[in-house]
Design a protein around this motif. Structure first.
Motif, PDB file in Angstrom:
ATOM      1  N   ARG A  41      94.558  27.518 130.349  1.00  0.00           N
ATOM      2  CA  ARG A  41      94.047  28.849 130.673  1.00  0.00           C
ATOM      3  C   ARG A  41      94.711  29.376 131.928  1.00  0.00           C
ATOM      4  O   ARG A  41      94.940  28.622 132.887  1.00  0.00           O
ATOM      5  CB  ARG A  41      92.533  28.809 130.895  1.00  0.00           C
ATOM      6  CG  ARG A  41      91.722  28.541 129.655  1.00  0.00           C
ATOM      7  CD  ARG A  41      90.241  28.691 129.953  1.00  0.00           C
ATOM      8  NE  ARG A  41      89.740  27.604 130.789  1.00  0.00           N
ATOM      9  CZ  ARG A  41      88.565  27.646 131.421  1.00  0.00           C
ATOM     10  NH1 ARG A  41      87.811  28.728 131.343  1.00  0.00           N
ATOM     11  NH2 ARG A  41      88.153  26.615 132.128  1.00  0.00           N
ATOM     12  N   ASP A  45      92.058  33.895 134.407  1.00  0.00           N
ATOM     13  CA  ASP A  45      91.005  33.796 133.401  1.00  0.00           C
ATOM     14  C   ASP A  45      89.955  32.758 133.782  1.00  0.00           C
ATOM     15  O   ASP A  45      88.753  32.927 133.486  1.00  0.00           O
ATOM     16  CB  ASP A  45      91.602  33.451 132.038  1.00  0.00           C
ATOM     17  CG  ASP A  45      92.253  34.659 131.367  1.00  0.00           C
ATOM     18  OD1 ASP A  45      91.862  35.787 131.697  1.00  0.00           O
ATOM     19  OD2 ASP A  45      93.148  34.457 130.536  1.00  0.00           O
ATOM     20  N   THR A  66      93.705  39.971 129.822  1.00  0.00           N
ATOM     21  CA  THR A  66      92.766  38.974 130.325  1.00  0.00           C
ATOM     22  C   THR A  66      91.772  38.606 129.231  1.00  0.00           C
ATOM     23  O   THR A  66      91.550  39.378 128.295  1.00  0.00           O
ATOM     24  CB  THR A  66      91.989  39.487 131.555  1.00  0.00           C
ATOM     25  OG1 THR A  66      91.359  40.731 131.232  1.00  0.00           O
ATOM     26  CG2 THR A  66      92.912  39.698 132.749  1.00  0.00           C
ATOM     27  N   ALA A  67      91.168  37.434 129.382  1.00  0.00           N
ATOM     28  CA  ALA A  67      90.215  36.960 128.379  1.00  0.00           C
ATOM     29  C   ALA A  67      88.923  37.758 128.403  1.00  0.00           C
ATOM     30  O   ALA A  67      88.194  37.791 127.409  1.00  0.00           O
ATOM     31  CB  ALA A  67      89.921  35.474 128.594  1.00  0.00           C
ATOM     32  N   ARG A  68      88.613  38.384 129.530  1.00  0.00           N
ATOM     33  CA  ARG A  68      87.384  39.170 129.669  1.00  0.00           C
ATOM     34  C   ARG A  68      87.721  40.578 130.144  1.00  0.00           C
ATOM     35  O   ARG A  68      88.674  40.759 130.899  1.00  0.00           O
ATOM     36  CB  ARG A  68      86.422  38.502 130.664  1.00  0.00           C
ATOM     37  CG  ARG A  68      85.941  37.132 130.199  1.00  0.00           C
ATOM     38  CD  ARG A  68      85.159  36.406 131.272  1.00  0.00           C
ATOM     39  NE  ARG A  68      84.810  35.077 130.827  1.00  0.00           N
ATOM     40  CZ  ARG A  68      83.722  34.776 130.128  1.00  0.00           C
ATOM     41  NH1 ARG A  68      82.872  35.740 129.823  1.00  0.00           N
ATOM     42  NH2 ARG A  68      83.484  33.548 129.751  1.00  0.00           N
ATOM     43  N   ASP A 217      86.726  30.235 125.931  1.00  0.00           N
ATOM     44  CA  ASP A 217      87.465  31.379 126.468  1.00  0.00           C
ATOM     45  C   ASP A 217      88.470  31.898 125.456  1.00  0.00           C
ATOM     46  O   ASP A 217      88.618  33.113 125.268  1.00  0.00           O
ATOM     47  CB  ASP A 217      88.186  30.964 127.756  1.00  0.00           C
ATOM     48  CG  ASP A 217      87.489  31.500 128.994  1.00  0.00           C
ATOM     49  OD1 ASP A 217      86.298  31.859 128.886  1.00  0.00           O
ATOM     50  OD2 ASP A 217      88.113  31.556 130.056  1.00  0.00           O
TER      51      ASP A 217
END
Length: 303
Positions: A41, A45, A66-68, A217
């Motif tokens: 990751r 992240d 980005t993951a979020r 994630d």
């Protein structure tokens, strides 16, 4: 499964997060430090996962995948230093408490963020210290009004505003509480730091938790489940049926819970049912394997 925290418990305060991710990374030869991967990751992240409870998360840097989801901000001019970056990020926040983080903290966890927020009572900020006792002002929680007050004062004192000013000019003006945490405060400034972080997460005591976090994630899953329940289920399926039954059964349990639109409790209930089925399967197999009497073995009447 996450422990229950009643409303208003320490660490459950509404907060925003500001993540500073626009540094030059000179000690990494100018590499894209937020994008360097540790445990599969990106460092950024990993930090975003730790502050996932924020109402708003602002990343001060050039936008990137980005993951979020986050808001993006940039100091003017870019590269104006940490105080200018913090000020730029803070302008997009509204919560009374703000968690301020750098983007290179591989071992930061949500529990650490809650601990910082829970210790804010009666002070302007709470920050971590590293193993040498040095302050880490970019692993900290602050009262937003205190940050805005002191940033405004510092900008007024200098012709160049906040550009180029070090963070210690801000922290020196605040009432701070300090918490020692050598793991969560570990940051990756050099390639040796990156190598050490990668080695640590592959240690026996960390690898499973790290892998589960990485998978969640990657798949965009926030669900916290009891890993032991799933491991017990996999063991029961493998021993009672056949080894390939373990991964297939855990997949089906997850699918059933998702189909029912349930949370951790739905996963636990589906796992309980599947484990009971595996045990019944094993009992039947044991009975079927017992030797049976043939007709010639039956006793005959003497007369």
């Amino acid at each position: 499964m996450s422990a229950y925290e009643p409303p208003g418990a320490p660490g459950t305060e509404t907060y925003d997060a500001v993540v500073l991710a626009g540094g030059a990374a000179r000690r990494l030869g100018g590499a894209d430090k937020p994008g360097v991967r540790v445990g599969g990751r990106a460092l950024l992240d990993r930090v975003l996962a730790a502050c996932a409870g924020a109402a708003t998360t602002v990343v001060v840097a050039e936008p990137r995948p980005t993951a979020r989801p986050v808001l993006w901000a940039r100091e003017e001019p870019p590269g104006g230093g940490p105080l200018a970056a913090l000020d730029a990020g803070l302008r997009h926040t509204t919560a009374p408490h703000v968690v301020v983080l750098s983007a290179d903290l591989p071992f930061l966890e949500p529990g650490t963020v809650r601990r910082l927020l829970g210790a804010l009572e009666g002070t302007d900020g709470v920050l971590l210290t590293d193993p040498d006792g040095r302050d880490q002002p970019l692993v900290a929680a602050y009262r937003a009004d205190a940050l805005r007050r002191e940033l405004t004062a510092l900008a007024a004192e200098h012709d160049g505003g906040l550009i180029g000013l070090p963070l210690r000019r801000l922290t020196a003006a605040l009432r701070l509480t300090r918490i020692a945490d050598p793991v969560a405060s570990f940051d990756c400034d050099t390639w040796d730091d990156i190598a050490a972080a990668r080695a640590r997460i592959r240690e026996h005591g960390h690898v499973l938790e790290e892998w589960i976090s990485a998978v969640k994630d990657e798949l965009g899953i926030d669900l916290d489940v009891d890993v032991k329940v799933l491991l017990d289920l996999a063991r029961d399926a493998a021993h009672s049926v056949a080894r390939p039954a373990a991964p297939l059964t855990t997949f089906l349990v997850g699918y059933a819970a998702a189909h029912a639109q349930g949370g951790p409790e739905a996963v636990a209930e589906a796992a309980r049912k599947a484990s009971a089925l595996a045990l019944r399967w094993a009992e039947e197999n044991a009975v079927a394997s017992e030797p049976t009497s043939s007709p010639s073995d039956k006793p005959t009447d003497a007369g």
